[in-house]
Design a protein around this motif. Sequence first.
Motif, short mmCIF file in Angstrom:
data_model
loop_
_atom_site.label_atom_id
_atom_site.label_comp_id
_atom_site.label_asym_id
_atom_site.label_seq_id
_atom_site.Cartn_x
_atom_site.Cartn_y
_atom_site.Cartn_z
N PRO A 141 0.71 -1.23 0.07
CA PRO A 141 -0.08 -0.22 0.08
C PRO A 141 0.90 1.40 -0.18
N ALA A 142 2.10 1.25 0.69
CA ALA A 142 2.98 2.47 0.47
C ALA A 142 3.13 2.98 -0.79
N LYS A 143 3.30 1.95 -1.83
CA LYS A 143 3.78 2.26 -3.17
C LYS A 143 2.23 2.86 -3.83
N LEU A 144 1.34 2.44 -3.33
CA LEU A 144 0.19 3.12 -3.85
C LEU A 144 -0.12 4.34 -3.45
N ILE A 145 0.14 4.60 -2.01
CA ILE A 145 0.02 5.92 -1.40
C ILE A 145 1.01 6.88 -2.16
N ALA A 146 2.22 6.40 -2.30
CA ALA A 146 3.24 7.28 -2.74
C ALA A 146 2.81 7.80 -4.46
N SER A 147 2.25 6.73 -5.11
CA SER A 147 1.92 6.97 -6.40
C SER A 147 0.63 7.98 -6.34
N ALA A 148 -0.42 7.71 -5.57
CA ALA A 148 -1.53 8.62 -5.41
C ALA A 148 -0.98 10.13 -4.87
N PHE A 149 -0.08 10.18 -4.21
CA PHE A 149 0.60 11.48 -3.76
C PHE A 149 1.28 12.11 -5.02
N ALA A 150 1.78 11.51 -5.99
CA ALA A 150 2.29 11.95 -7.06
C ALA A 150 1.29 12.45 -7.97
N ASP A 151 0.13 11.98 -7.81
CA ASP A 151 -0.92 12.43 -8.72
C ASP A 151 -1.49 13.68 -8.20
N TRP A 152 -1.59 13.83 -6.71
CA TRP A 152 -2.00 15.07 -6.18
C TRP A 152 -1.20 16.33 -6.00
N LYS A 153 0.24 16.12 -6.03
CA LYS A 153 1.06 16.92 -5.89
C LYS A 153 2.18 16.85 -6.93
N ASP A 154 2.84 17.79 -7.68
CA ASP A 154 3.61 17.69 -8.66
C ASP A 154 4.89 18.61 -8.29
N SER A 155 6.22 17.98 -8.52
CA SER A 155 7.33 18.79 -8.04
C SER A 155 8.38 18.27 -9.03
N GLU A 156 9.10 19.10 -9.59
CA GLU A 156 10.15 18.58 -10.29
C GLU A 156 11.39 17.88 -9.88
N ASN A 157 11.24 17.93 -8.26
CA ASN A 157 12.46 17.24 -7.84
C ASN A 157 11.77 16.97 -6.23
#
Length: 155
Positions: A121-137
């Motif tokens: 689930p941590a991988k899913l949470i990290a993926s969902a977070f990347a959909d929510w917030k966007d950063s170049e780094n």
Amino acid sequence: MGMKTKIALGAVVGIAVIGAMSANSGDADGDGKSDSRTSASAGEKSDGAADAKPAEDKAVEKASQAEQFKAFVQKNGSPNEKDAVSHVTKVQGADEQNDILDAADVYTDFTGGIMGEGTGPAKLIASAFADWKDSENGLVTVYDADGEILGNGQF
């Protein structure tokens, strides 16, 4: 240097340090008192509840990062992401981005660290977070209930 010179020098330095600390604390107290009086008189001119409300809003904004993240995933996430994100208890650093070294922390109620139930689930949470917030780094790190790292990902 002789023994008397070292003692005298130490005493002078000690007195100078104590004096500087006293002067600084005196200035801070004086500034704080004048700020308090200014704040009190400003509060008297306007509604006291209105003055307290911005501070409360600021605290609510910081405390609500997890709720904002959960709401985003409930609206946009897959069923598996929704299930994983339901275990999120706290999010920190999501609102402070500069696209240089962004770091966010997501805390969950999973147990067992990297060998426990929360690694997938941590991988899913990290993926969902990347959909929510966007950063170049950006780097998001997901933690279990004991503060052990479950996983991380870029966002």
